[in-house]
Design a protein around this motif. Sequence first.
Motif, mmCIF file in Angstrom:
data_model
loop_
_atom_site.group_PDB
_atom_site.id
_atom_site.type_symbol
_atom_site.label_atom_id
_atom_site.label_comp_id
_atom_site.label_asym_id
_atom_site.label_seq_id
_atom_site.Cartn_x
_atom_site.Cartn_y
_atom_site.Cartn_z
ATOM 1 N N ASP A 100 40.290 40.650 38.296
ATOM 2 C CA ASP A 100 39.404 41.244 37.302
ATOM 3 C C ASP A 100 38.341 40.211 36.948
ATOM 4 O O ASP A 100 38.610 39.245 36.231
ATOM 5 C CB ASP A 100 40.204 41.644 36.059
ATOM 6 C CG ASP A 100 39.327 42.267 34.969
ATOM 7 O OD1 ASP A 100 38.171 42.620 35.282
ATOM 8 O OD2 ASP A 100 39.813 42.370 33.828
ATOM 9 N N ASP A 132 52.377 39.778 45.726
ATOM 10 C CA ASP A 132 51.396 40.813 45.384
ATOM 11 C C ASP A 132 50.474 41.110 46.564
ATOM 12 O O ASP A 132 50.011 42.250 46.726
ATOM 13 C CB ASP A 132 50.567 40.372 44.174
ATOM 14 C CG ASP A 132 51.375 40.355 42.878
ATOM 15 O OD1 ASP A 132 52.354 41.126 42.775
ATOM 16 O OD2 ASP A 132 51.040 39.559 41.982
ATOM 17 N N LEU A 191 51.665 38.313 36.985
ATOM 18 C CA LEU A 191 51.653 38.474 35.532
ATOM 19 C C LEU A 191 53.056 38.295 34.951
ATOM 20 O O LEU A 191 53.246 37.647 33.916
ATOM 21 C CB LEU A 191 51.100 39.850 35.162
ATOM 22 C CG LEU A 191 49.578 40.043 35.321
ATOM 23 C CD1 LEU A 191 49.205 41.498 35.144
ATOM 24 C CD2 LEU A 191 48.824 39.174 34.316
ATOM 25 N N ARG A 227 43.822 35.649 28.128
ATOM 26 C CA ARG A 227 44.171 36.602 29.187
ATOM 27 C C ARG A 227 45.011 35.885 30.232
ATOM 28 O O ARG A 227 44.691 34.765 30.652
ATOM 29 C CB ARG A 227 42.894 37.170 29.819
ATOM 30 C CG ARG A 227 42.054 37.964 28.828
ATOM 31 C CD ARG A 227 41.360 39.125 29.498
ATOM 32 N NE ARG A 227 40.461 38.716 30.579
ATOM 33 C CZ ARG A 227 39.926 39.586 31.446
ATOM 34 N NH1 ARG A 227 40.206 40.876 31.353
ATOM 35 N NH2 ARG A 227 39.100 39.149 32.383
ATOM 36 N N ARG A 228 46.068 36.531 30.666
ATOM 37 C CA ARG A 228 47.068 35.849 31.486
ATOM 38 C C ARG A 228 46.634 35.710 32.941
ATOM 39 O O ARG A 228 45.895 36.529 33.465
ATOM 40 C CB ARG A 228 48.405 36.574 31.391
ATOM 41 C CG ARG A 228 48.933 36.556 29.965
ATOM 42 C CD ARG A 228 50.402 36.839 29.866
ATOM 43 N NE ARG A 228 50.916 36.376 28.580
ATOM 44 C CZ ARG A 228 52.191 36.249 28.286
ATOM 45 N NH1 ARG A 228 53.095 36.556 29.183
ATOM 46 N NH2 ARG A 228 52.579 35.815 27.099
ATOM 47 N N THR A 232 45.325 39.886 38.386
ATOM 48 C CA THR A 232 46.059 40.976 37.743
ATOM 49 C C THR A 232 47.248 41.460 38.550
ATOM 50 O O THR A 232 47.815 42.505 38.242
ATOM 51 C CB THR A 232 45.116 42.168 37.479
ATOM 52 O OG1 THR A 232 44.584 42.633 38.737
ATOM 53 C CG2 THR A 232 43.989 41.773 36.547
ATOM 54 N N ILE A 261 40.477 36.806 35.696
ATOM 55 C CA ILE A 261 41.937 36.692 35.761
ATOM 56 C C ILE A 261 42.454 37.352 37.031
ATOM 57 O O ILE A 261 41.768 38.165 37.661
ATOM 58 C CB ILE A 261 42.629 37.338 34.541
ATOM 59 C CG1 ILE A 261 42.308 38.830 34.487
ATOM 60 C CG2 ILE A 261 42.264 36.629 33.252
ATOM 61 C CD1 ILE A 261 43.132 39.585 33.455
ATOM 62 N N LEU A 288 43.385 43.173 42.768
ATOM 63 C CA LEU A 288 44.250 42.219 42.082
ATOM 64 C C LEU A 288 43.459 41.215 41.246
ATOM 65 O O LEU A 288 44.049 40.325 40.641
ATOM 66 C CB LEU A 288 45.103 41.458 43.104
ATOM 67 C CG LEU A 288 46.028 42.311 43.985
ATOM 68 C CD1 LEU A 288 46.736 41.434 45.009
ATOM 69 C CD2 LEU A 288 47.033 43.061 43.124
#
Length: 577
Positions: free
Chosen positions: A433, A507, A449, A464-465, A444, A442, A431
């Motif tokens: 990166d 998540d 997201l 990048r979110r 993921t 970030i 999860l």
Amino acid sequence: MVRVRVRRVVPGVLAGVLALGAASCSDGATSGSPPLTQVVRVEIELDADSVLVGDSVTARARTLNRENAVVTPPSIAWSSADTTVGSISGGGVVRGRNLGAVMVTLVAGGVTAVRTLRIVARPITMTLASPDTVNISDAVDLRASVTTAAGVPLPEVAPRFASSDSMVVTVAPLSVGRAQVTLRTGGQADLLAIVGSDTTRRRLTVRLAALTSIRLVIAPRTVDLGDSVPFTLIARNAAGEAVSALGTVLTTETAGLVTVRKGYLIGAAAGRTVVRAAYGPLTSRDTLTTLAASTFQLDLVDGNPQNPLPERVVASMSRVTQKWRRVIRTSPPGEFVRLALNECRNSVPIAQFVPGLRVLIKLDTLATRIAGQGGPCLVRDSGLPLLGTIQINALTWSQLSDRKLDDLIQHEVGHVLGIGSIWLFPPQSQLVDGDMEAPDPIFTGPGALTAFGRLENSAFFSGRRVPLEVRVRGHWRASAFGGEVMAPVLVAAPQVTSAVTVAALQDFGWTVELESYDEYALPAAVLSQTVSPRVVGESALPAHSLEDDVLLPQLLQTASGRRVPIGSVMRRPTRQR
């Protein structure tokens, strides 16, 4: 032979004896009878059993003693059962005010009498006085005048008032012939004055203000059964100025889940509903979820009974427990935990069943710049924490307000739940990166997201979110999430739990209520083509750093109950640079 001598009684003597016996009874009453001055029966005398609307009739009292003789009572009181139909004065004058029947009651000398009087129709004329067109913010007064067909005023007649459309206007009586009109939204409605079968109407047009936008905001977005939450209506005109939203009508799309009241909403039944605000053609929607009781077993306990926590800390732990239980709704299967002293950062031996998640909290001497530390110590083989620890800086905690103490403990519990701590190990490592040395790490997780994309201003975010803080382990990036509960700085302002934090927990594998977040908008500083990291703790507000506060898990408890060092079974993945 027996002789009987009869003596003659002188009549005068006999009369004296009888008079003496009569005098022995006071006030002429025999033993057990009320005195002749006492009222034992009351009658109401009326010239007729009915009276015309607007006319009057006098009621007379007839008070009798036990011998049906008229006596004067010490007091007389008149009353009417319904003064809108017929009123009565202290002298017994009954005035007909509206069609119907009214019970007239007389109380005299402690005895009560009741008589029914009918108020009957007569030819009348009614006139309603009110404006034809008003603005939604105006005050409207409604008056009705009643006269006979010949034009004689009937000031005592009390018309009943009503509205043909209570969604537009409502009417409430103020006094005889006068009512208050409450404007609710734009449109048309008939104002009605009613006396018997006679009805007079007046059409009223309500104009809305010239608004260009309206927004409904419900915060918080969840409510417990029977509790209430406030809502806010934000209305703006063509110039962008905030103006009154008076006239907005709120409705719910799922009946029975939420009760709408002025300024707040009440959770009536478990479930999620859409609340709709309408102002003429303008509409806005928001959701409210009514929660049943959470079954998440979160136990925040004193981790060092030999040095008990201060009452302020214990009270804060209770509030934080309720906050996280609103987010996480159920517990994973419980497990038995057996730990020796200091085997897993525990200050006491542990041998007990943990139904959900247990967190041991204690005061400890930490570096002055660190307000607290927290993280899981023992995790399940699924990766979800089972036991965690939190250390609060004994040197600085007393400087925090109750709200900031809550924010600190809530933040550290967030690390215990896994944010910044378990995402370093499989299966949650996928999860993330990039690690803390990467230039732009970030998170993921698919849920996070999606939630990031719903944040206010997210459409203008070009980086990048779900960015993570650079060179600091386990936090959302401060430049994008300043003021969020899992940012790496404890600011003076209240800190919120964003939708990203809630979704990230999902998540990881927790069962959450996705609507249990606070509103959060991305700051203007990150709404540019490039997002550059900011120094941790950079803020115009006084702040406490939360750097280096993540405690990593040490042990993994397998499905068989065996405890093994987490590093021997969970190798950290290679990070992207």
